[in-house]
Design a protein around this motif. Structure first.
Motif: not given
Length: 368
Positions: A159-178
């Motif tokens: 259904i097109g919802s699969y994703m892979e994502l890698v983020v770097k930054g502060t724990p607070a900001r990256t946690s919100n992105i995840l």
């Protein structure tokens, strides 16, 4: 060091279900992932003292809310999330740990460990399950000096919802992105995060968290042949916890919002009513006189009285007979994360209740 076994899988899921506090995944998922790990490798459980202080440990987890109905997390997704960190991290990963115990989250890292030849570390970011990644971030939730790397994998390709994502930054900001990625993937997604040296784990984690869940699970399994009441008595005795009340679920008002399940469950017990405040997990219990009976980081669990086993928020139904159980925070190892006041405001805002004054001032917590 010891090799994890199929009996350990079963016990970890049973004991983890108590520490799940109404969340922490699903029993079937935990058994599936745990037994899959043992089918492809021989994961080993190590204490924090069995690796050098500079050995790097990853946290393996799943992010989302049980009410998300269109998610998919396969075993390969847990492995892929760890691989993404390994590919993007300038260093060698030695082991994995979980941010929390739960119905499946106690076993979060066992499959990547088996597949990739990593150790499973006997420590948890929090002894009980919690709603936000910040609550299991080993005291780094508010740090602006530590640059973390986090990765997720999951969703349904069809259904097109699969994703892979890698983020770097502060724990607070990256946690919100995840958390946003989890919502976009259907409500749940596999994740790996926070490469940290074991010396940091020793100082900030709930040490022995996996063994504690396994030991409790064995107690539960020994009591099960004697019936539901025997299980409850065994859990109370083993954990030094207590039953806050037994009664009937009269109202369930929990809704899905942004990869969280939020709301309340009301339970009618003799002479009064209990209100259970939910944000993925049970975060507080009060009565109809305004008395707060228990609050995170206490362990808060509901038991199905017919089965004598923990029942998750998602499976609680109106008319169900349940027991509301709690373990005071003084009876369990606490991590630095739950002692960090910065992890509470967003949860308090969503729930509309105070948590901090109870979490940090035991005298304000009144038990029935």
């Amino acid at each position: 060091m010891r090799e994890l076994t199929r009996d350990d899988v079963n016990a970890a899921v049973k004991g983890g279900s108590v520490f799940a506090s109404g969340g922490g995944g699903w029993v079937d998922h935990g058994l599936e992932i745990g037994h899959a790990a043992l089918s492809i490798g021989r994961p080993k459980l190590l204490s924090v003292d069995e690796l050098p202080d500079d050995a790097i440990i990853l946290t393996c987890t799943a992010i989302g809310a049980p009410a998300g109905r269109d998610w998919q997390m396969l075993g390969k997704d847990y492995i892929k999330a760890v691989q993404l960190i390994i590919e993007n991290y300038d260093g060698k990963i030695a082991g994995v740990m979980t941010p929390q115990n739960g119905m499946s989250s106690t076993i979060n890292g066992w499959l990547p460990a088996a597949a990739l030849g990593l150790a499973v570390i006997d420590a948890t970011g929090d002894i009980r399950a919690h709603p936000t990644g910040k609550m299991g971030s080993l005291g780094l939730a508010s740090s602006i000096d530590y640059e973390t790397i986090q990765a997720v994998a999951g969703g349904k390709p069809e259904i097109g919802s699969y994703m892979e994502l890698v983020v770097k930054g502060t724990p607070a900001r990256t946690s919100n992105i995840l958390r946003t990625a989890s919502d976009m993937a259907g409500g749940f997604i596999a994740a790996a995060r926070h490469p940290l040296p074991i010396k940091h784990i020793k100082k900030h984690a709930a040490i022995g968290g996996i063994s504690i869940a396994i030991e409790l699970g064995r107690v539960i399994m020994e009591a099960e042949p004697d019936g539901p009441e025997a299980v409850l008595e065994a859990v109370v005795h083993k954990t030094n916890g207590r039953i806050l009340g037994r009664g009937t679920v009269t109202t369930k008002n929990v809704h899905y919002s942004g990869a969280f399940d939020v709301g309340t469950i009301e339970v009618s017990i003799p002479n009064r009513r209990l209100t259970l405040h939910v944000m993925n997990e049970y975060m507080a219990v009060g009565d109809d006189e305004g008395t707060r009976l228990t609050t995170f980081p206490d362990v808060i669990t509901t038991f199905d009285l017919k089965k004598g086993l923990p029942v998750s928020v998602g499976d609680v139904e109106e008319g169900m007979e349940i027991a509301v159980f709690a373990i005071d925070k003084s009876k369990v190892p606490l991590s630095s994360s739950v002692k960090d006041p910065t992890v509470y405001p967003e949860v308090e805002e969503m729930l509309g209740i105070d948590l901090q004054s109870y979490a940090f001032d035991k005298e304000k917590t009144i038990y029935a």
